[in-house]
Design a protein around this motif. Sequence first.
Motif, short mmCIF file in Angstrom:
data_model
loop_
_atom_site.label_atom_id
_atom_site.label_comp_id
_atom_site.label_asym_id
_atom_site.label_seq_id
_atom_site.Cartn_x
_atom_site.Cartn_y
_atom_site.Cartn_z
N THR A 143 0.86 -1.18 0.00
CA THR A 143 0.00 0.00 0.00
C THR A 143 0.89 1.23 0.00
O THR A 143 2.10 1.14 0.24
CB THR A 143 -0.95 0.01 1.22
OG1 THR A 143 -1.93 1.03 1.06
CG2 THR A 143 -0.19 0.24 2.52
N LEU A 144 0.29 2.37 -0.29
CA LEU A 144 1.04 3.63 -0.32
C LEU A 144 1.34 4.13 1.09
O LEU A 144 0.44 4.27 1.91
CB LEU A 144 0.22 4.70 -1.06
CG LEU A 144 0.65 6.16 -0.85
CD1 LEU A 144 1.99 6.43 -1.54
CD2 LEU A 144 -0.41 7.13 -1.37
N HIS A 145 2.61 4.39 1.35
CA HIS A 145 3.00 5.17 2.53
C HIS A 145 3.71 6.42 2.04
O HIS A 145 4.34 6.42 0.99
CB HIS A 145 3.97 4.40 3.42
CG HIS A 145 3.39 3.19 4.09
ND1 HIS A 145 2.32 3.26 4.95
CD2 HIS A 145 3.73 1.89 4.03
CE1 HIS A 145 2.03 2.05 5.40
NE2 HIS A 145 2.87 1.19 4.85
N ASN A 146 3.61 7.48 2.84
CA ASN A 146 4.54 8.57 2.59
C ASN A 146 5.27 8.86 3.88
O ASN A 146 4.71 8.73 4.98
CB ASN A 146 3.84 9.82 2.04
CG ASN A 146 3.15 10.61 3.10
OD1 ASN A 146 2.30 10.09 3.80
ND2 ASN A 146 3.52 11.88 3.25
N LYS A 182 6.06 10.83 10.34
CA LYS A 182 4.67 10.42 10.29
C LYS A 182 4.33 10.02 8.87
O LYS A 182 5.09 10.28 7.93
CB LYS A 182 3.74 11.54 10.76
CG LYS A 182 3.81 12.79 9.90
CD LYS A 182 2.86 13.86 10.41
CE LYS A 182 2.98 15.13 9.57
NZ LYS A 182 2.00 16.16 9.99
N CYS A 183 3.20 9.36 8.74
CA CYS A 183 2.66 9.02 7.43
C CYS A 183 1.37 9.78 7.27
O CYS A 183 0.46 9.65 8.09
CB CYS A 183 2.42 7.51 7.34
SG CYS A 183 1.58 7.02 5.81
N ASP A 184 1.27 10.58 6.22
CA ASP A 184 0.07 11.39 6.05
C ASP A 184 -1.12 10.57 5.54
O ASP A 184 -2.25 11.04 5.56
CB ASP A 184 0.36 12.55 5.09
CG ASP A 184 1.41 13.50 5.67
OD1 ASP A 184 1.36 13.78 6.88
OD2 ASP A 184 2.28 13.95 4.91
N VAL A 185 -0.84 9.36 5.07
CA VAL A 185 -1.93 8.48 4.62
C VAL A 185 -2.58 7.78 5.81
O VAL A 185 -3.80 7.62 5.87
CB VAL A 185 -1.40 7.43 3.62
CG1 VAL A 185 -2.54 6.54 3.12
CG2 VAL A 185 -0.68 8.10 2.46
N HIS A 186 -1.73 7.36 6.75
CA HIS A 186 -2.18 6.57 7.89
C HIS A 186 -1.85 7.34 9.17
O HIS A 186 -0.70 7.32 9.63
CB HIS A 186 -1.51 5.20 7.89
CG HIS A 186 -1.64 4.48 6.57
ND1 HIS A 186 -0.58 4.21 5.75
CD2 HIS A 186 -2.75 4.00 5.93
CE1 HIS A 186 -1.01 3.58 4.66
NE2 HIS A 186 -2.32 3.45 4.74
N GLY A 187 -2.85 8.01 9.71
CA GLY A 187 -2.61 8.95 10.80
C GLY A 187 -2.04 8.34 12.06
O GLY A 187 -1.49 9.04 12.90
N TRP A 188 -2.15 7.02 12.19
CA TRP A 188 -1.63 6.37 13.42
C TRP A 188 -0.13 6.06 13.33
O TRP A 188 0.47 5.67 14.31
CB TRP A 188 -2.39 5.06 13.66
CG TRP A 188 -2.22 4.05 12.55
CD1 TRP A 188 -1.21 3.14 12.44
CD2 TRP A 188 -3.05 3.87 11.41
NE1 TRP A 188 -1.36 2.40 11.29
CE2 TRP A 188 -2.49 2.83 10.64
CE3 TRP A 188 -4.23 4.48 10.95
CZ2 TRP A 188 -3.04 2.38 9.43
CZ3 TRP A 188 -4.77 4.03 9.76
CH2 TRP A 188 -4.19 3.00 9.01
N MET A 189 0.44 6.22 12.13
CA MET A 189 1.85 5.83 11.97
C MET A 189 2.77 6.96 12.40
O MET A 189 2.72 8.06 11.85
CB MET A 189 2.15 5.49 10.49
CG MET A 189 1.53 4.19 10.02
SD MET A 189 1.90 3.85 8.28
CE MET A 189 3.67 3.63 8.32
N ASN A 190 3.60 6.68 13.39
CA ASN A 190 4.62 7.67 13.74
C ASN A 190 5.86 6.97 14.30
O ASN A 190 5.82 5.84 14.75
CB ASN A 190 4.09 8.73 14.71
CG ASN A 190 3.65 8.14 16.03
OD1 ASN A 190 3.57 6.92 16.19
ND2 ASN A 190 3.35 9.00 16.98
CU LIG Z 1 1.36 4.87 5.76
#
Ligand SMILES: [Cu+2]
Length: 253
Positions: A143-146, A182-190
């Motif tokens: 999936t896309l992460h940034n 952080k990942c702007d696609v998945h707000g829980w990722m840090n």
């Molecule tokens: Cu992500």
Amino acid sequence: MHHRKLWTVLSVLVMAAACGGGGDAPTSSAPAAPAAPAFDPTTAGNVSGMVMIDGELPAAEELMMASDPACVEAATETMSNTFVGSDGHLGNVFVYVKEGLEGQSFPTSSDVITLNQEGCRYTPHVLGLQVGQTLKIINSDATLHNIHATPAANEEFNMGQPIQGMEFERTFNAAEVMVPFKCDVHGWMNAYVGVLDHPYFGVTGTDGMFDISTLPPGDYVIEAWHEALGTQTQNVTVATGQTAEVSFTFTAP
Ligand SMILES: [Cu+2]
């Protein structure tokens, strides 16, 4: 970019010229030698210790990944990493030498540090590296992460990795504790990356333990950083061949 590089080169030249004026600067008659090591490693000592939490470790929160079915499918762990530990010990604490190494320089490690995106989480959640040391960022997910780093002392970057298996490398130019990711696609990722101009740091495991080894003897301020509980410092004296013990206790929120 070119202007920045040029400016850096000019700065170095200016500094070199300024330093060259010193009366006790080494002369050029000596054979060319690699830069002197900052200290004789046979004189080194160590710091080790433990980070504890006084009170109950807050329950980990469940990360809500439903916005991306690929994450739901890939996730093997869905609980937040903010509070990890066991038996009163606190993990994911960045412990490092904050003061006492000024004026010394240390070779940059050639080890590549990896930050993986796996199951829509960053692994590890807290990590450290040296200025100039390579950080390799990998997307192991379909999936896309940034990857959006929001430093204060370094340059912000925001890179998309749309395809599984993509990777890229970054380095940091300035010491900074900590650089948030952080990942702007998945707000829980840090994730949090500690950047230092020396190699003396560690991250506690769930047992709360850390080791900082092969330090020059001296007096230091050691800081322990936790993303939710803040920072604490302790003074420690490191003697040759000895391991100084330092413990930190954070208060549960
Ligand atoms: Cu992500």
